[in-house]
Scaffold this active site. Structure first.
Site, mmCIF file in Angstrom:
data_model
loop_
_atom_site.group_PDB
_atom_site.id
_atom_site.type_symbol
_atom_site.label_atom_id
_atom_site.label_comp_id
_atom_site.label_asym_id
_atom_site.label_seq_id
_atom_site.Cartn_x
_atom_site.Cartn_y
_atom_site.Cartn_z
ATOM 1 C CB CYS A 52 -6.267 3.681 4.941
ATOM 2 S SG CYS A 52 -5.790 3.304 6.757
ATOM 3 C CD GLU A 64 -2.804 1.354 2.337
ATOM 4 O OE1 GLU A 64 -2.222 0.973 3.368
ATOM 5 O OE2 GLU A 64 -3.693 1.759 2.527
ATOM 6 C CG ASN A 112 -7.063 -1.756 6.841
ATOM 7 O OD1 ASN A 112 -6.299 -2.454 7.284
ATOM 8 N ND2 ASN A 112 -7.040 -0.457 6.966
ATOM 9 C CD GLU A 113 -5.538 0.259 10.575
ATOM 10 O OE1 GLU A 113 -5.884 1.504 10.641
ATOM 11 O OE2 GLU A 113 -4.534 0.017 10.756
#
Ligand SMILES: *[C@@H]1O[C@H](CO)[C@@H](O)[C@H](O)[C@H]1NC(C)=O
Ligand SMILES: *[C@@H]1O[C@H](CO)[C@@H](O)[C@H](O)[C@H]1NC(C)=O
Ligand SMILES: *[C@@H]1O[C@H](CO)[C@@H](O)[C@H](O)[C@H]1NC(C)=O
Length: 534
Positions: A261, A62, A379-380
């Protein structure tokens, strides 16, 4: 997974490491106090042996132009003129103009032949006697194109020119003075778009070159989807060979993609959309990644990531959006189409060549399925309002359709058991070196039953890391020894970020070298050694 470690190598490496450690200590000690000695007690008894999972060390991909402008070999930035948005006139950055207001007028309009990326560049040449070299446009790529002598570059562009025109395509230095390659393309007058393909062979080297398209002919020409790729890419699949070889040296056991993200987006409308990143590259709309603040043409899309995993001989881990971004969320009552979309993405990877989405993959050149065995549900996002509700919808649908797929939850199960089913859970840590060092014992206390941990992002960051420091590397290495020691419950780990483009250091704390060292020793000991300095 092609790599098997033999048993003798680990011990040899371990001994060499201890030997170097001793030498190191002695040198250091002699400077401090000549008589000081250190003893390292090694308990290598078989009952402490722990099988290290094949999957333990992998890579996470990423940010920081790791893809666009990084590992993806495309040299043109904003090749479809979409980066400035749909409202015209729009910003054509980083494209720019050769010639002045009296000789050329350049604007965007919405006349492309590609419906999903409708913006095109319209160039009106005003001069009868144009300046030497002509007028036109140039693209400097991502902070300059690295053009190398003797290498072949493939230019592809779509052009519409109602009148017959000669276009000169060239690779030049950033000031336009040094000509590295040049060709003239005659476009016969047509009211339709035509595809132009031209090879350029560089007769010189300049790391900050640009692509120019110029003409001396008065009239109007439209351009769209201008691509320049080096002919030599890894296995011909579009990836930069020298960066791939660095990754191959790491012997990664998995590839977690496309983020991070990046998957979520600041807002859902800017999240990564797998379906818009497949099919012919010139038809992909591209998107603005609003978390890391840059545009990507999505030449590196879902298919290419799967191809990359195959080329690296590693397990693909597809992280998909579960209807949650940083700022907005899809209510669980309305999540069904998102679930279907993800099932389609798995069919694209794993379905037979005659399935709906498998046939799209086959048409792209890969009739054999890609063996996706792991997916991460978001994600997260654990703390988000609709995460658990959405998670269960995805989990149940995937479990039913693909019982063998391992699913990864965003909720940390290292200290308390999860309240929902999962095969693995994400564990992320970014902190200072002291904290990461101490976290080597985090998983000592974790329950031995339940889902396994996937330490999918870890790093020392900020002050302690700088642009890479010994302190950070040691702390990360200590943390990794804790993961190896607990590898009965920690299945996978990946450092973040994998790459940092020097020109985009949005998230920098790269300790590529500590990871490099750790992964290179993929002849990792099958025995965990407990040591104590006294
Ligand atoms: C590359 O081009 C720049 C000007 O844009 C020039 O200053 C530099 O010397 C060139 N480098 C080489 C290796 O020719
Ligand atoms: C799809 O292809 C497989 C073999 O690849 C075959 O077994 C199956 O019957 C085919 N299905 C359809 C619907 O054609
Ligand atoms: C380390 O983690 C703690 C607890 O989450 C946090 O309060 C602190 O700000 C972190 N330090 C750094 C440097 O990120």
């Amino acid at each position: 997974m092609g790599i098997t470690s033999n048993d003798a190598a680990p011990r040899a490496v371990l001994l060499r490491f201890l030997f170097l450690l001793c030498i190191g200590c002695k040198c250091l000690a002699s400077e401090v106090e000549a008589t000081q000695t250190a003893t390292l007690a090694v308990d290598a008894s078989p009952q402490l042996a722990r099988k290290i999972p094949d999957t333990l060390f992998g890579i996470f991909f990423e940010i920081n132009h790791a893809g666009a402008g990084g590992i993806w070999a495309e040299l043109v930035s904003n090749r479809g003129f979409e980066a400035g948005g749909l409202h015209t006139p729009s910003n054509i950055d980083p494209w720019s103009i050769i010639g002045d207001d009296s000789s050329v007028f350049v604007e965007t309009d919405r006349t492309s032949c590609f419906s999903r990326n409708i913006v095109a560049l319209r160039m009106e040449v005003l001069c009868d006697n144009c300046p030497t070299g002509g007028v036109g446009v140039y693209n400097p790529g991502f902070w300059g194109m690295n053009i190398e002598e003797g290498k072949v570059y493939n230019l592809v562009m779509f052009v519409k020119s109602p009148e017959t025109t000669d276009l000169t395509v060239s690779l030049t230095s950033s000031n336009g003075l040094q000509n590295l390659a040049s060709a003239t393309v005659t476009v016969s007058g047509e009211s339709n778009w035509i595809k132009v393909e031209q090879k350029l062979v560089a007769k010189g080297t300049n790391r900050t070159s640009r692509l120019q398209i110029t003409t001396n002919k008065k009239g109007v020409v439209w351009f769209d989807q201008v691509s320049l790729m080096p002919e030599d890419t890894y296995k011909g699949h579009g990836f930069r060979t020298e960066l791939i070889s660095m990754i191959l040296d790491l012997k990664p056991r998995f590839l977690r993609f496309p983020g991070g993200c990046f998957v979520e987006g600041g807002w859902l409308r800017n999240a990564f959309r797998w379906r818009e990143s497949i099919g012919p590259w010139e038809e992909r709309p591209g998107h603005f990644g609003d978390v890391w603040h840059y545009w990507t043409d999505d030449g590196l899309g879902y298919y290419e990531f799967l191809q990359l995993a195959e080329d690296l001989g590693t397990e693909p881990i597809w992280v998909f959006n579960n209807g949650v971004s940083h700022n907005d969320e899809v209510d669980t009552v309305a999540i069904a189409p998102f679930v279907k979309d993800v099932l389609d993405s798995i069919e694209f990877a794993r379905g037979s060549a005659n399935s709906t989405w498998g046939s799209v993959r086959a048409a792209m050149g890969h009739p054999e399925p890609f063996p996706v065995k792991y997916v991460a549900i978001g994600n997260e996002d654990c703390g988000k309002k609709f995460y658990r509700g959405n998670y269960l919808k995805f989990y149940n649908a995937i479990r039913q359709a693909y019982p063998d797929i391992q699913m990864i939850s965003n909720c940390d199960g290292s200290s308390t058991p999860l309240d929902h089913p999962a095969d693995l859970y994400d564990f992320h840590v970014y902190n200072d070196s002291k904290t990461l060092f101490n976290m080597k014992s985090t998983f000592d206390r974790t329950s031995r039953s339940g889902p396994k941990a996937f330490v999918s992002e870890y790093a020392v960051w900020r002050g302690d890391a700088g642009r890479g420091s010994l302190l950070a590397s040691l702390a990360e290495a200590a943390f990794l020894t804790g993961l190896e020691k607990n590898s009965d419950i920690v299945s996978m780990a990946s450092y973040a970020p994998l790459f940092v483009n020097d020109n985009d250091q949005t998230l920098v704390h790269a300790a590529f070298h500590s990871l490099h060292c750790f992964l290179l020793c993929s002849c990792r000991p099958n025995i965990v050694v407990r040591g104590e300095a006294t």
